[in-house]
Design an enzyme around this catalytic site. Sequence first.
Site, PDB file in Angstrom:
ATOM      1  N   GLY A 328       0.811  -1.209   0.000  1.00  0.00           N
ATOM      2  CA  GLY A 328       0.000   0.000   0.000  1.00  0.00           C
ATOM      3  C   GLY A 328       0.847   1.263   0.000  1.00  0.00           C
ATOM      4  O   GLY A 328       1.878   1.349  -0.677  1.00  0.00           O
ATOM      5  N   SER A 329       0.439   2.223   0.794  1.00  0.00           N
ATOM      6  CA  SER A 329       1.036   3.557   0.731  1.00  0.00           C
ATOM      7  C   SER A 329       2.473   3.632   1.216  1.00  0.00           C
ATOM      8  O   SER A 329       3.126   4.665   1.024  1.00  0.00           O
ATOM      9  CB  SER A 329       0.179   4.539   1.540  1.00  0.00           C
ATOM     10  OG  SER A 329      -1.117   4.643   0.984  1.00  0.00           O
TER      11      SER A 329
END
Length: 610
Positions: A328-329
């Site tokens: 993810g981020s």
Amino acid sequence: MKQPAPLRSVIRRAGSSRAAPATGGTRGGVGFNSNPLLAIRLPAWRSKMLLFTLFCAFAALAGRAFYLMGGVNTEFLQKQGEARYARTLEVPAVRGKVTDRNGVVLAASVPARAVWAIPEDVATDAPQLAQLAQLLDMPLAELKRRLGHEDRSFVYLRRQVDTDVADKIAALKLAGIHSSREFRRHYPEGPAVAHVVGFTSVEDRGQEGVELAHESVLAGRTGSRRVIKDRLGRVVEDAWLREPAPGRDVALALDNRVQFIATAALRSAVQTHGAKAGAAVVLDTRTGEVLALANWPSFDPNVAAAQRQAWTLEHLRNRVITDTFEPGSTLKPFAVAAAMDAGQVTPATRIQTAPGRIVIGGRTINDTHAHDLLTVEQIVAKSSNVGTVKVAMELPAQRLWETYTGAGFGQAPAAATLGFQGAVAGRLRPYKAWRPIEQATISYGYGVSVSLLQLARAYTAFARDGDVVPVSLTRLDPAQHVASVPVMQPETARAMRRMLEQAVSDEGTAPKARIPGYRTAGKTGTARKLRNGQYVNAYVASFAGFAPVSDPRIVVAVMIDEPGGGRYYGGDVAAPVFAQIAAGSLRALQVAPDGPLQPKPVLAAARETL
């Protein structure tokens, strides 16, 4: 009275026959050689054959005697004879210790006994058998079943028995029950270091972790002794044939204090959020040494081998190095760094992210919260998907791929430096196969999978001046030069440190990652899990960061698998774990504070869990 004439004639003929010579008969009698049976003449070859057969039999016996006793082949007989009075006993070697970087023992061998029996010598109706079964922690029926095999000359009853229990068994003086010396592995820290140290089998051979990876170093050389006994079983001679050679010790890079802090924080988070599992790793930014490697759930390596059937894969998996997840981020800073290295953006470059979504290749990418015009620094701090995609799509795919691969994604950590087998490479497709939507999703951590160890190592590029070093699970010599691999320009790395520090500010997504007294930096990650080719409503919350920002000493990466209770964002679930681990580790390592000492309420609660 006169006898009748016929009877008198018979008597005369009988008398005449007895008086006749053996070699002939008389005119009035019958000789012995006149018997029809004696008159048959046997062939001469039959007697000669019988004589020849007897001669051959005696010759064969004489040859066999010479063969066995005349020195032609005495090895077999000597072995059979020695087996009645001599034994060659194997003497196990002491296995080397496993210690942490400060010499704290994590695994050591303690004396034990192997209890065994000669079934044919054991009286199965002996009254002491019930006591023996109790001492061996074995049902009496099972003990009798093992002893009932009279065709077997040897059977183990129990391995790695405590010496005091073995002494009580010897006091029973049961015929046919014996014990021999061996060693049992002891792990003082139990589940806290189980996934790192591993465990050994009942034969004292490494099965997992460091015990397996360093088997050739830890295992010593078995010795042997020659024991001669008299007919009463008394030892009359005992001599060494080969003395055992102890194994060598292995010093890990682990710091036992940091390991305990990481395990305690991780266990608390998994239990608090009702998560499936969790993992955490702490790296020394200067050397790449692993200061802590924790997994939860864990297992106790001290349990007996017979009780290990209760262990499951969920307990044994070393998730830090064998499990992959979409980060993810936490991957967004690498896309931004690649664009900064290429000279396309600066931290102050403004990007329009309104209306909070972007369509690429027919797919819509959304922000969690809609923003307007953001600087690149704010894109990282607020974790904007739209802003990151707009930055990454201006880059050639090859440039983005080179930054990722340079940081170590898509490549398994070298077993020679890590010291572990089975470390995974993750998934990063070749850039030539990327479609536009893939380049977009990869920039914010979807469509690529990494291990937690890979993620932690990659973040050392931000903590250092843009380069990464190999990861080592064993302690390195302070004078040893560590070769590094450049990932980004030093100026880019220093700029990213400032941006990642903003990510843990009140304006960022991870204010819960702050700790009193130290400046911290890092990035949250929240990603849906992929099952059977489809994304489902199950999440992996992660956080990767470093501290202190002024002179980074440690990198900490945390992953919580499937947190429950409606809270699954990395800033809510993983960031507080980072704060607990980083705070305790920096104090244990006596790193000087570089930030404000004003405590936060969340940190006060974190200290209580430690």
